[in-house]
Design an enzyme around this catalytic site. Structure first.
Site, PDB file in Angstrom:
ATOM      1  N   LYS A 115       0.822  -1.208   0.000  1.00 14.61           N
ATOM      2  CA  LYS A 115       0.000   0.000   0.000  1.00 14.61           C
ATOM      3  C   LYS A 115       0.857   1.260   0.000  1.00 14.61           C
ATOM      4  O   LYS A 115       0.503   2.241  -0.650  1.00 14.61           O
ATOM      5  CB  LYS A 115      -0.974   0.012   1.191  1.00 14.61           C
ATOM      6  CG  LYS A 115      -2.077  -1.028   1.027  1.00 14.61           C
ATOM      7  CD  LYS A 115      -3.286  -0.761   1.891  1.00 14.61           C
ATOM      8  CE  LYS A 115      -4.357  -1.825   1.609  1.00 14.61           C
ATOM      9  NZ  LYS A 115      -5.540  -1.680   2.435  1.00 14.61           N
ATOM     10  N   LYS A 198      -5.269 -10.757  -6.415  1.00 14.10           N
ATOM     11  CA  LYS A 198      -6.389 -11.018  -5.499  1.00 14.10           C
ATOM     12  C   LYS A 198      -7.517 -10.031  -5.808  1.00 14.10           C
ATOM     13  O   LYS A 198      -7.263  -8.866  -6.129  1.00 14.10           O
ATOM     14  CB  LYS A 198      -5.882 -10.940  -4.052  1.00 14.10           C
ATOM     15  CG  LYS A 198      -6.451  -9.840  -3.209  1.00 14.10           C
ATOM     16  CD  LYS A 198      -6.026  -9.855  -1.755  1.00 14.10           C
ATOM     17  CE  LYS A 198      -6.386  -8.471  -1.205  1.00 14.10           C
ATOM     18  NZ  LYS A 198      -6.759  -8.360   0.153  1.00 14.10           N
ATOM     19  N   LYS A 201     -10.877  -4.408  -3.211  1.00 14.62           N
ATOM     20  CA  LYS A 201     -11.667  -3.180  -3.340  1.00 14.62           C
ATOM     21  C   LYS A 201     -10.909  -2.127  -4.125  1.00 14.62           C
ATOM     22  O   LYS A 201     -11.497  -1.250  -4.717  1.00 14.62           O
ATOM     23  CB  LYS A 201     -11.963  -2.620  -1.953  1.00 14.62           C
ATOM     24  CG  LYS A 201     -13.017  -3.392  -1.205  1.00 14.62           C
ATOM     25  CD  LYS A 201     -13.048  -2.930   0.242  1.00 14.62           C
ATOM     26  CE  LYS A 201     -13.776  -3.922   1.102  1.00 14.62           C
ATOM     27  NZ  LYS A 201     -13.208  -3.967   2.455  1.00 14.62           N
TER      28      LYS A 201
HETATM   29  P1  ATP Z   1      -8.163  -3.967   0.070  1.00 15.06           P
HETATM   30  O1  ATP Z   1      -7.900  -4.898  -1.037  1.00 15.06           O
HETATM   31  O2  ATP Z   1      -8.620  -2.620  -0.337  1.00 15.06           O
HETATM   32  O3  ATP Z   1      -7.078  -3.973   1.108  1.00 15.06           O
HETATM   33  P2  ATP Z   1      -9.920  -6.000   0.807  1.00 15.06           P
HETATM   34  O4  ATP Z   1     -10.787  -6.119  -0.340  1.00 15.06           O
HETATM   35  O5  ATP Z   1      -8.778  -6.953   0.977  1.00 15.06           O
HETATM   36  O6  ATP Z   1      -9.393  -4.521   0.855  1.00 15.06           O
HETATM   37  P3  ATP Z   1     -10.432  -6.117   3.617  1.00 15.06           P
HETATM   38  O7  ATP Z   1     -11.363  -5.308   4.401  1.00 15.06           O
HETATM   39  O8  ATP Z   1      -8.981  -5.815   3.741  1.00 15.06           O
HETATM   40  O9  ATP Z   1     -10.822  -6.043   2.093  1.00 15.06           O
HETATM   41  O10 ATP Z   1     -10.657  -7.653   3.911  1.00 15.06           O
HETATM   42  C1  ATP Z   1     -11.744  -8.191   4.597  1.00 15.06           C
HETATM   43  C2  ATP Z   1     -11.658  -9.698   4.665  1.00 15.06           C
HETATM   44  O11 ATP Z   1     -11.841 -10.249   3.369  1.00 15.06           O
HETATM   45  C3  ATP Z   1     -10.332 -10.254   5.162  1.00 15.06           C
HETATM   46  O12 ATP Z   1     -10.581 -11.346   6.017  1.00 15.06           O
HETATM   47  C4  ATP Z   1      -9.640 -10.711   3.932  1.00 15.06           C
HETATM   48  O13 ATP Z   1      -8.756 -11.766   4.187  1.00 15.06           O
HETATM   49  C5  ATP Z   1     -10.804 -11.154   3.072  1.00 15.06           C
HETATM   50  N1  ATP Z   1     -10.495 -11.010   1.650  1.00 15.06           N
HETATM   51  C6  ATP Z   1     -10.275  -9.858   0.989  1.00 15.06           C
HETATM   52  N2  ATP Z   1     -10.030 -10.076  -0.290  1.00 15.06           N
HETATM   53  C7  ATP Z   1     -10.104 -11.420  -0.466  1.00 15.06           C
HETATM   54  C8  ATP Z   1      -9.964 -12.280  -1.594  1.00 15.06           C
HETATM   55  N3  ATP Z   1      -9.686 -11.813  -2.791  1.00 15.06           N
HETATM   56  N4  ATP Z   1     -10.124 -13.594  -1.408  1.00 15.06           N
HETATM   57  C9  ATP Z   1     -10.417 -14.103  -0.195  1.00 15.06           C
HETATM   58  N5  ATP Z   1     -10.561 -13.350   0.908  1.00 15.06           N
HETATM   59  C10 ATP Z   1     -10.413 -12.022   0.781  1.00 15.06           C
END
Ligand code: ATP
Ligand code: LTN
Length: 337
Positions: A115, A198, A201
């Site tokens: 980040k 992955k 968001k």
């Molecule tokens: P960002 O990518 O903006 O950091 P994010 O989409 O990863 O955000 P978070 O709030 O950081 O969202 O994650 C919330 C939960 O969702 C965490 O437990 C994380 O491990 C899970 N998670 C996020 N993205 C994935 C993914 N692509 N596959 C599986 N689990 C995910």
């Protein structure tokens, strides 16, 4: 009576909505766990502001995330959903833990490295650097036995364990050492447009991210336009066929069929068939979650009451852990406090 073991987790109220990765990698697993556990699920707004947020959008996203937890199956009568900033002990414990964390230790966190590189390291805020320490505080306040998260969070849970052990060693037994609880399937969902990244968001192309707010039409369109691989065989092989493998794993978690079962079912079929069926399945699973979310958001007063109840319950535990920590590090108690 056997007391249920405690688990705790959270997601950030950022972006336009939770996405399929959050749903499959985290929320579905939480819903399963709430049956047998004393479960706490936070909306981590303090973490969200480590990246720039519009204040009105943040407030809206906080309610929407809460609604999506509940629409996705979190039962507020069984579990404790709450907003992190409603419980001031999180920031208070984070400060104490920061004094116990090495600079190098924090700098090694890959999420921080990714980040801050994106922001340009000179511009990245210090909050991004201390993010995992706040996460450690979130967890340790509640003395949970486990933390259900996707695979990307494993390193943060490791740091949490290290900090807990260090504190216990320096100041005497205080924290329980939590375990990461990572689902066997769906721990990592990939971007539909870039099956090696992955689903996130903050993805570059919105078409690669299936949002829990997407209309049926959009869900179907995103799946049908997912990037697939050369060749025609439907086979799970992430190294050679990342696109098809990713679709197969989404299908498997949403449909409750194993990957070998799906491979057999689609042995003589084409990529297009798999996509059409998966689109239908995704609409059937995610559509009701979207509609229920909209209903809940129609009554924000009810949602806020529910969150206030969650925060009050969370504070009971959080304040007792914090009091013990303050006593152990040697803070003078406030008279009459
Ligand atoms: P960002 O990518 O903006 O950091 P994010 O989409 O990863 O955000 P978070 O709030 O950081 O969202 O994650 C919330 C939960 O969702 C965490 O437990 C994380 O491990 C899970 N998670 C996020 N993205 C994935 C993914 N692509 N596959 C599986 N689990 C995910
Ligand atoms: N960093 C996590 C969100 C998070 C969390 C937590 C998860 C903040 N505090 C405590 C589990 C327990 C993420 O990005 N998913």
């Amino acid at each position: 009576m056997v007391v249920a073991e405690r688990v705790l987790s959270g997601m950030q109220p950022t972006g336009d909505s939770l996405h399929l990765g959050n749903y499959v990698g985290a929320l579905l697993n939480w819903v399963r766990m709430q049956e047998q556990h004393d479960a706490y699920f936070m909306i981590v707004d303090l973490h969200a502001i480590t990246m720039p947020q519009d204040p009105a959008a943040l407030r809206e996203a906080t309610r929407r995330t809460a609604a999506q937890y509940i629409a996705g199956g979190i039962d507020p009568d069984r579990s404790t959903p709450f907003v992190q900033s409603h419980v001031p002990e999180h920031a208070q414990l984070a400060w104490v833990l920061m004094t116990q964390t090495g600079m190098g230790e924090a700098a090694r966190m890959t999420q921080f490295k990714d980040k801050s590189a994106k922001e340009g390291s000179e511009h990245a805020g210090v909050g991004l650097f201390t993010y995992p320490i706040l996460q450690a505080a979130d967890i340790l306040l509640y003395q949970p036995y486990g933390v259900p998260v996707g695979e990307d969070q494993k390193q943060h849970i490791e740091l949490t364990r290290d900090l807990a052990q260090r504190f216990n060693h320096r100041f005497g037994e205080t924290f329980r050492i939590p375990k990461p609880l990572i689902p066997e399937q769906g721990a990592r969902i990939y971007d539909l447009q870039d099956p090696t990244a992955k689903m996130s968001k903050s993805a570059s192309s919105p078409n690669g991210v299936l949002l829990l707010t997407d209309t049926d039409k959009k869900i179907a369109k995103k799946i049908k336009s997912a990037v697939t691989d050369d060749g025609a065989e439907i086979r799970y092989d992430p190294a050679v066929k990342p696109g098809i493998s990713s679709l197969l794993s989404i299908y498997s978690v949403l449909g409750g069929k194993s990957i070998p079962e799906l491979e057999a079912e689609y042995a003589d079929k084409m990529y297009g068939h798999l996509k059409v069926d998966l689109a239908e399945l995704a609409v059937a699973t995610l559509g009701p979650v979207r509609d229920r979310t909209a209903e809940l958001l129609n009554d924000p007063g009810e949602l806020d009451t529910l969150l206030a109840k969650g925060a009050a319950k969370a504070r009971e535990t959080a304040s007792s852990t914090l009091a013990e920590v303050y006593q152990k590090v040697g803070f003078l108690p406030a008279a009459g406090g």
